[in-house]
Design a protein around this motif. Structure first.
Motif, mmCIF file in Angstrom:
data_model
loop_
_atom_site.group_PDB
_atom_site.id
_atom_site.type_symbol
_atom_site.label_atom_id
_atom_site.label_comp_id
_atom_site.label_asym_id
_atom_site.label_seq_id
_atom_site.Cartn_x
_atom_site.Cartn_y
_atom_site.Cartn_z
ATOM 1 N N ILE A 79 35.406 17.209 10.511
ATOM 2 C CA ILE A 79 36.608 17.948 10.111
ATOM 3 C C ILE A 79 37.743 16.984 9.794
ATOM 4 C CG2 ILE A 79 38.374 19.565 10.900
ATOM 5 C CD1 ILE A 79 36.146 20.903 12.580
ATOM 6 N N ASP A 80 37.905 15.964 10.638
ATOM 7 C CA ASP A 80 38.970 14.974 10.414
ATOM 8 C C ASP A 80 38.764 14.242 9.096
ATOM 9 O OD1 ASP A 80 40.125 15.693 12.808
ATOM 10 O OD2 ASP A 80 39.298 13.997 13.945
ATOM 11 N N GLU A 81 37.502 13.937 8.766
ATOM 12 C CA GLU A 81 37.199 13.249 7.507
ATOM 13 C C GLU A 81 37.627 14.076 6.297
ATOM 14 O OE1 GLU A 81 33.092 12.368 7.276
ATOM 15 O OE2 GLU A 81 33.090 10.962 8.964
ATOM 16 N N MET A 82 37.563 15.389 6.422
ATOM 17 C CA MET A 82 37.876 16.271 5.298
ATOM 18 C C MET A 82 39.365 16.297 4.981
ATOM 19 S SD MET A 82 35.314 19.339 6.465
ATOM 20 C CE MET A 82 35.669 20.462 5.104
ATOM 21 N N GLY A 83 40.202 15.921 5.944
ATOM 22 C CA GLY A 83 41.641 15.895 5.696
ATOM 23 C C GLY A 83 42.205 17.239 5.281
ATOM 24 N N LEU A 84 41.834 18.278 5.993
ATOM 25 C CA LEU A 84 42.255 19.628 5.624
ATOM 26 C C LEU A 84 43.774 19.772 5.748
ATOM 27 C CD1 LEU A 84 39.428 21.570 7.480
ATOM 28 C CD2 LEU A 84 39.602 21.121 5.028
ATOM 29 N N PRO A 85 44.424 20.375 4.760
ATOM 30 C CA PRO A 85 45.886 20.466 4.740
ATOM 31 C C PRO A 85 46.423 21.589 5.623
ATOM 32 C CG PRO A 85 45.000 21.548 2.821
ATOM 33 C CD PRO A 85 43.823 20.961 3.553
ATOM 34 N N LEU A 86 47.688 21.495 5.982
ATOM 35 C CA LEU A 86 48.370 22.597 6.650
ATOM 36 C C LEU A 86 48.731 23.666 5.622
ATOM 37 C CD1 LEU A 86 50.791 20.623 9.002
ATOM 38 C CD2 LEU A 86 48.796 21.966 9.716
ATOM 39 N N ASP A 108 36.783 28.662 6.889
ATOM 40 C CA ASP A 108 35.492 28.592 6.198
ATOM 41 C C ASP A 108 35.057 27.141 6.025
ATOM 42 O OD1 ASP A 108 33.258 29.729 4.638
ATOM 43 O OD2 ASP A 108 34.208 28.658 2.997
ATOM 44 N N ALA A 109 36.008 26.253 5.728
ATOM 45 C CA ALA A 109 35.680 24.833 5.577
ATOM 46 C C ALA A 109 35.209 24.246 6.908
ATOM 47 C CB ALA A 109 36.897 24.068 5.071
ATOM 48 N N ILE A 110 35.802 24.684 8.008
ATOM 49 C CA ILE A 110 35.389 24.211 9.333
ATOM 50 C C ILE A 110 33.968 24.680 9.640
ATOM 51 C CG2 ILE A 110 35.839 24.441 11.809
ATOM 52 C CD1 ILE A 110 38.820 24.548 11.151
ATOM 53 N N LYS A 159 37.475 23.117 -11.646
ATOM 54 C CA LYS A 159 36.338 23.534 -10.830
ATOM 55 C C LYS A 159 35.290 24.246 -11.681
ATOM 56 C CE LYS A 159 38.678 23.910 -6.354
ATOM 57 N NZ LYS A 159 39.100 24.819 -5.260
ATOM 58 N N ARG A 160 35.750 25.067 -12.614
ATOM 59 C CA ARG A 160 34.806 25.750 -13.511
ATOM 60 C C ARG A 160 34.027 24.726 -14.335
ATOM 61 N NH1 ARG A 160 38.004 30.529 -16.577
ATOM 62 N NH2 ARG A 160 36.037 30.528 -17.758
ATOM 63 N N LYS A 161 34.716 23.696 -14.783
ATOM 64 C CA LYS A 161 34.060 22.657 -15.576
ATOM 65 C C LYS A 161 33.026 21.916 -14.741
ATOM 66 C CE LYS A 161 35.044 18.644 -18.496
ATOM 67 N NZ LYS A 161 36.101 17.761 -19.054
ATOM 68 N N LEU A 162 33.402 21.569 -13.499
ATOM 69 C CA LEU A 162 32.480 20.863 -12.615
ATOM 70 C C LEU A 162 31.271 21.731 -12.285
ATOM 71 C CD1 LEU A 162 31.773 18.449 -10.835
ATOM 72 C CD2 LEU A 162 33.157 19.464 -9.010
ATOM 73 N N ALA A 163 31.519 23.026 -12.034
ATOM 74 C CA ALA A 163 30.423 23.932 -11.688
ATOM 75 C C ALA A 163 29.386 24.020 -12.807
ATOM 76 C CB ALA A 163 30.973 25.320 -11.374
ATOM 77 N N SER A 164 29.844 23.908 -14.044
ATOM 78 C CA SER A 164 28.950 24.054 -15.200
ATOM 79 C C SER A 164 28.439 22.731 -15.746
ATOM 80 C CB SER A 164 29.665 24.808 -16.328
ATOM 81 O OG SER A 164 30.043 26.099 -15.912
ATOM 82 N N ASN A 165 28.980 21.619 -15.226
ATOM 83 C CA ASN A 165 28.611 20.310 -15.764
ATOM 84 C C ASN A 165 28.373 19.311 -14.638
ATOM 85 O OD1 ASN A 165 29.237 20.554 -18.902
ATOM 86 N ND2 ASN A 165 30.900 21.567 -17.799
ATOM 87 N N PRO A 166 27.189 19.322 -14.028
ATOM 88 C CA PRO A 166 26.880 18.367 -12.957
ATOM 89 C C PRO A 166 27.051 16.937 -13.435
ATOM 90 C CG PRO A 166 25.182 20.061 -13.121
ATOM 91 C CD PRO A 166 26.066 20.223 -14.317
ATOM 92 N N GLN A 198 35.093 19.756 -2.958
ATOM 93 C CA GLN A 198 36.324 20.311 -3.513
ATOM 94 C C GLN A 198 36.958 21.259 -2.493
ATOM 95 O OE1 GLN A 198 37.109 19.138 -6.760
ATOM 96 N NE2 GLN A 198 35.306 17.921 -6.219
ATOM 97 N N ARG A 199 38.212 21.592 -2.689
ATOM 98 C CA ARG A 199 38.885 22.539 -1.802
ATOM 99 C C ARG A 199 38.591 23.968 -2.253
ATOM 100 N NH1 ARG A 199 44.998 20.142 -0.753
ATOM 101 N NH2 ARG A 199 44.372 18.261 0.399
ATOM 102 N N TRP A 200 38.015 24.742 -1.355
ATOM 103 C CA TRP A 200 37.689 26.130 -1.655
ATOM 104 C C TRP A 200 38.269 27.030 -0.571
ATOM 105 C CZ3 TRP A 200 35.120 26.730 -6.202
ATOM 106 C CH2 TRP A 200 34.411 25.621 -6.706
ATOM 107 N N GLN A 201 38.741 28.188 -0.955
ATOM 108 C CA GLN A 201 39.181 29.154 0.047
ATOM 109 C C GLN A 201 37.980 29.693 0.807
ATOM 110 O OE1 GLN A 201 41.909 32.125 -1.330
ATOM 111 N NE2 GLN A 201 41.689 33.394 0.483
#
Length: 244
Positions: free
Chosen positions: A82-89, A95-97, A145-152, A190-193
């Motif tokens: 979790i610390d490595e991920m650097g999750l923001p306040l 969900d990320a945890i 994110k849409r571009k990354l999702a469609s273009n590995p 990537q950061r996802w909700q």
């Protein structure tokens, strides 16, 4: 000092996040009196978080415990991840945890299997070369994110699939195991909700789509289904996303 309006807004955000999380993870349990959230995975593996009143505004959930199903204490490993991920306040991050905990569980299980094999892992020549994954997202709107999702970025010619942006976002990928794993790992970074792998299975042959190879973006769930050729695979997809 926080205003009443600020406190109410924070609480409303927390309630909405819990509603989303319980839809994604039916095994979640919320203890209102203790303000603790318990996630159970793999039968008896468990993650326990204490959720402060000011989350998600000015604090993070507190990791109380994390155990593998074999009772191994994974709290330090999970906290380190979790610390490595650097999750923001001021962002919803539970969900990320949970995803971080799932990754630690997988790592621990792999290490345990190596020990059972005497520290020597032999390659099975019949090991499946392909994998299919179905990913559910709270939303997919961001252009990058849409571009990354469609273009590995790694071995794009080894992956075929379909993406649907909007609310919710849905990603379906099938192809070479290593290429799929690399692409999913890159997406997870990537950061996802909310980011949830709803289906993941290794197989001897990949799914077939109306197009090959490459990843096609469509606008609706029905179009995703239409892109999948095999009826059984269509049913698998619909069950994974909660339509059937």
């Amino acid at each position: 000092m926080a205003t009443v309006d600020g406190i109410n807004a924070t609480k409303e955000r927390r309630v909405k996040e819990f509603e989303l999380l319980t839809a994604m993870y039916p095994e979640l349990q919320w203890n209102e009196q203790r303000q603790e959230l318990k996630y159970t995975a793999e039968g008896s593996a468990s993650l326990l978080l204490r959720v402060p009143d000011d989350y998600p505004g000015t604090s993070h959930p507190i990791l109380i415990s994390a155990f593998h199903k074999d009772k191994t204490d994974l709290r330090d490993l999970t906290k380190g991840k979790i610390d490595e991920m650097g999750l923001p306040l001021d962002e919803e991050i539970i969900d990320a945890i949970i995803q971080a905990f799932e990754e630690i569980l997988q790592m621990h299980s792999k290490n345990a299997n190596r020990l059972e094999d005497g520290g020597i892992k032999t390659k099975n020549i019949s090991e499946p070369k392909y994998k299919t994954v179905i990913i559910w997202l709270h939303h997919l709107l961001n252009t990058n994110k849409r571009k990354l999702a469609s273009n590995p970025t790694s071995d794009p010619e080894q992956i075929t699939g379909v993406t649907k942006p909007g609310y919710p976002g849905v990603l379906v990928y099938s192809g070479n195991v290593t290429a799929i794993d690399d692409h999913v790992a890159e997406l997870k970074s990537q950061r996802w909700q909310a980011f949830q792998v709803r289906f993941e299975e290794s197989m001897s042959t990949p799914w077939s789509f109306t197009h090959l190879p490459g990843i096609r973006e469509v606008e609706s769930m029905s179009e995703v289904v239409q892109e999948i050729l095999d009826t059984k695979d269509q049913e698998t997809f619909l069950k994974a996303v909660g339509v059937r």
